[in-house]
Design an enzyme around this catalytic site. Structure first.
Site, PDB file in Angstrom:
ATOM      1  N   ASP A 171     -27.338 -15.940 -34.979  1.00 19.42           N
ATOM      2  CA  ASP A 171     -26.156 -16.437 -34.269  1.00 19.42           C
ATOM      3  C   ASP A 171     -25.135 -15.330 -34.036  1.00 19.42           C
ATOM      4  O   ASP A 171     -24.683 -15.107 -32.926  1.00 19.42           O
ATOM      5  CB  ASP A 171     -25.462 -17.536 -35.104  1.00 19.42           C
ATOM      6  CG  ASP A 171     -26.148 -18.880 -34.966  1.00 19.42           C
ATOM      7  OD1 ASP A 171     -27.042 -19.006 -34.123  1.00 19.42           O
ATOM      8  OD2 ASP A 171     -25.776 -19.803 -35.715  1.00 19.42           O
ATOM      9  N   ASP A 210     -33.765 -30.051 -14.506  1.00 25.27           N
ATOM     10  CA  ASP A 210     -34.893 -30.741 -15.157  1.00 25.27           C
ATOM     11  C   ASP A 210     -34.617 -30.840 -16.652  1.00 25.27           C
ATOM     12  O   ASP A 210     -33.794 -30.079 -17.187  1.00 25.27           O
ATOM     13  CB  ASP A 210     -36.222 -30.003 -14.888  1.00 25.27           C
ATOM     14  CG  ASP A 210     -36.187 -28.578 -15.399  1.00 25.27           C
ATOM     15  OD1 ASP A 210     -36.168 -28.394 -16.622  1.00 25.27           O
ATOM     16  OD2 ASP A 210     -36.148 -27.632 -14.579  1.00 25.27           O
ATOM     17  N   ASP A 245     -33.126 -20.646 -11.365  1.00 29.63           N
ATOM     18  CA  ASP A 245     -33.829 -21.924 -11.521  1.00 29.63           C
ATOM     19  C   ASP A 245     -35.193 -21.665 -12.193  1.00 29.63           C
ATOM     20  O   ASP A 245     -35.950 -20.809 -11.752  1.00 29.63           O
ATOM     21  CB  ASP A 245     -34.028 -22.556 -10.133  1.00 29.63           C
ATOM     22  CG  ASP A 245     -34.404 -24.019 -10.228  1.00 29.63           C
ATOM     23  OD1 ASP A 245     -34.485 -24.550 -11.359  1.00 29.63           O
ATOM     24  OD2 ASP A 245     -34.623 -24.635  -9.167  1.00 29.63           O
ATOM     25  N   VAL A 246     -35.439 -22.382 -13.270  1.00 26.50           N
ATOM     26  CA  VAL A 246     -36.724 -22.241 -13.983  1.00 26.50           C
ATOM     27  C   VAL A 246     -37.606 -23.398 -13.521  1.00 26.50           C
ATOM     28  O   VAL A 246     -37.248 -24.562 -13.692  1.00 26.50           O
ATOM     29  CB  VAL A 246     -36.497 -22.289 -15.512  1.00 26.50           C
ATOM     30  CG1 VAL A 246     -37.814 -22.194 -16.268  1.00 26.50           C
ATOM     31  CG2 VAL A 246     -35.563 -21.172 -15.938  1.00 26.50           C
ATOM     32  N   GLU A 265     -31.042 -17.578 -39.615  1.00 27.21           N
ATOM     33  CA  GLU A 265     -30.291 -18.337 -38.607  1.00 27.21           C
ATOM     34  C   GLU A 265     -28.867 -17.786 -38.456  1.00 27.21           C
ATOM     35  O   GLU A 265     -28.376 -17.618 -37.338  1.00 27.21           O
ATOM     36  CB  GLU A 265     -30.241 -19.803 -39.017  1.00 27.21           C
ATOM     37  CG  GLU A 265     -29.545 -20.678 -38.034  1.00 27.21           C
ATOM     38  CD  GLU A 265     -30.449 -21.763 -37.456  1.00 27.21           C
ATOM     39  OE1 GLU A 265     -30.046 -22.354 -36.474  1.00 27.21           O
ATOM     40  OE2 GLU A 265     -31.544 -21.991 -37.973  1.00 27.21           O
ATOM     41  N   SER A 309     -31.932 -22.010 -31.122  1.00 27.82           N
ATOM     42  CA  SER A 309     -30.890 -21.392 -31.956  1.00 27.82           C
ATOM     43  C   SER A 309     -30.610 -19.976 -31.462  1.00 27.82           C
ATOM     44  O   SER A 309     -29.565 -19.409 -31.789  1.00 27.82           O
ATOM     45  CB  SER A 309     -31.345 -21.298 -33.405  1.00 27.82           C
ATOM     46  OG  SER A 309     -31.611 -22.547 -33.917  1.00 27.82           O
TER      47      SER A 309
END
Lengths: 180, 372
Positions: free
Chosen positions: B80, B352, B326-327, B76, B280
């Site tokens: 990042d 959405d 736009d997805v 993680e 993440s």
């Protein structure tokens, strides 16, 4: 007493193993969130500095200006310091905005300060944490001066990234369960 | 054709050219860690050598606030740092490492205190941390929310991952189910980042929702004014919605926007690992892009973006824009029961609760946010 966090989950995450109660003289660090002033004003101010149509857009506050706005009242500061002092707790660290206090104290003092709390040690891999599996209370006179006390219930987050392989396994298991 | 998401794939998809890198020495960005996880400078250097040769970048973190051990690197933490420094390329980067100095401290709370105690902090913060709303006390969440307001008043942009469990699921005492929102993703004073995947996983194509992308409606925080019209539009136009008993349609809705969250390459402990996924991953990508926009704003003498949502929703509601892709395809996970059959919300045109407004198209987003 007054329980500021009576709706806080007391569940111990599965990965944490209970080791038993801490010794009375073990030192704890507790974080006291002191009641701030002018929160309604802060709400409006954030709306104005973040709204591109506002003449105040982008006119942000410095940390000093923010302190002037939100720092707890003198009554709150003196009440909380007096309360801590009565238990022999001194030398607490504050922050620039004066709205948090971090205090070091023996577990036995913490249990007297926060009636109900019982401090236990837990372990997860190489990490250890001290938490209370039962709720704490505060004297009712402190209800208007303290938002909550940190370091009693919430365990460190265990969130990890997903690897797609495990995600696929999980999805397959879900679909199998669904089919069944 | 590609074998997974790398910095060059992201930069290609979001139209970042080789010249789109930071130029100001006084701009900065940050990511925060709350697990006892550390990044290794050698992993970052190797990652940049392998994947970032085509654009100007930095290969070192400028400041570590907190404790960094020399043990094994965490996936993680590596993710990042490697990705915020790939989109926010050549921008000074800080890492806040807050595993909690003492065993009775709450690491997330310790980070909040640090933020409120440092007069000079990076303008953009990317955070991949979240808890179920129902596991936290209202007093705690409301106070943490005020801490985010304090950050917003100072002009900080705070981004949170929307979570990796879709709409989530909670079994109530009576045996019925509801969705399970996550906090701080559900705070109205942070910008929440969801996740997407390429339609064709091996090509730089358009994006569909990632089924794990966290999203939904807060049970604690009411819907802020800045998003009311967008959310109302979604609730009125969605062809199919989960039963109303599963969510609080008057709560703060999230995420606000999204980025790719599927199939990343990460170098950790000197080994390049494929198939890393989750919000993440998308959050630091958006963090780097916002830091890059701050860079251009600061160059023009403008203030940094600060709390992004009011400007973001206003920009999108002004009319057709190509600032965000736009997805519109795909749904996310939720409860496995007869009523919803594992499906939460589905993406659609405009905002959405799976992908927010969509994913960044850098040149157009920059143009729009230079003069919102």
């Amino acid at each position: 007493g007054w329980a500021p966090e009576q709706d806080q989950s007391l569940r111990v995450p599965a990965e944490w193993r209970h080791l038993g109660p801490v010794a009375p003289l073990d030192e704890l660090v507790l974080t006291f969130a002191l009641r701030q002033q002018n929160v309604e004003h802060l709400v409006k101010l954030v709306g104005r500095v973040s709204d591109p149509d506002s003449p105040q857009y982008g006119k942000y506050l410095s940390l000093e200006e923010l302190r002037t706005l939100v720092q707890p009242s003198l009554l709150t500061l003196s009440t909380v310091h007096k309360w801590l002092g009565a238990y022999g707790i001194k030398g607490c660290k504050t922050i620039s905005t004066l709205d948090f206090l971090e205090c070091v104290m023996p577990a036995s003092t913490a249990e007297r300060l926060l009636p109900g709390a019982q401090f236990h040690r837990y372990e997860s891999g190489q990490r250890s944490a001290v938490r209370s599996p039962v709720p704490y209370t505060l004297h009712e006179d402190l209800a208007e001066h303290i938002d909550f006390v940190g370091g009693l219930h919430r365990f460190p987050a265990e969130r990890k990234v997903v690897t797609r392989a495990s995600g696929k396994e999980e999805a397959t298991a879900r679909y199998q369960q669904r089919a069944a | 054709f590609h074998l997974g998401v790398t910095p060059s794939v992201i930069r290609k998809r979001y139209n970042l050219t080789d010249g789109d890198i930071g130029a100001l020495p006084n701009n900065s960005q940050a990511c925060a860690q709350f697990l006892e996880q550390y990044f290794h400078p050698a992993d970052l250097a190797e990652f940049m050598k392998l994947f970032a040769s085509s654009f100007g970048h930095r290969s070192r973190v400028d400041q570590v606030v907190g404790h960094q051990e020399l043990g094994k690197a965490g996936l993680e933490a590596s993710l990042d740092v490697e990705y915020i420094m790939s989109t926010g390329a050549n921008i000074s980067t800080w890492v806040f490492s807050n595993a909690g100095r003492h065993e009775s401290q709450e690491p997330f709370l310790a980070w909040l205190l640090l933020l409120s105690n440092m007069s000079s902090v990076p303008w953009v913060h990317s955070v991949s941390y979240g808890d179920d709303e129902d596991s936290l006390s209202r007093a705690y969440m409301e106070r943490v929310n005020v801490e985010f307001m304090k950050a917003a008043a100072r002009g900080l942009t705070v981004l949170f991952a929307s979570g990796d469990a879709g709409a989530g699921c909670r079994k109530l005492a009576g045996g019925s189910h509801t969705f399970r929102p996550s906090f701080p993703a559900s705070s109205p004073y942070v910008t929440t980042v969801g996740g997407t995947a390429f339609k064709n996983p091996f090509r730089v194509t358009w994006e569909v929702t990632d089924y794990i992308s966290g999203g939904g409606f807060s049970n604690v925080f009411p819907m802020p004014d800045y998003q009311a019209a967008a959310v109302r539009n979604f609730l009125h136009s969605a062809p199919k919605l989960p039963p109303l008993s599963y969510y609080n349609s008057s709560g703060r809705a999230y995420p606000d926007l999204a980025a790719l969250s599927d199939n990343y390459w990460v170098v950790t402990n000197r080994i390049p690992l494929p198939w890393v996924s989750g919000t993440s991953a998308s959050t630091p990508v958006v963090g780097g892009i916002m830091a890059l926009i701050n860079d251009r704003r600061l160059q023009k003498g403008l203030p940094p973006l600060g709390f992004l949502n009011p400007a973001l929703y206003k920009l999108q509601e002004k009319g057709p824009t190509d600032a965000l892709y736009d997805v519109t395809q795909g749904c996310h996970l939720s409860c496995l029961d007869a009523a919803v059959e594992g499906q939460g919300f589905c993406a659609g045109p405009s905002w959405d609760p799976v992908s927010g407004w969509g994913t960044p198209n850098f040149p157009q987003l920059l143009k729009a946010l230079l003069n919102p």
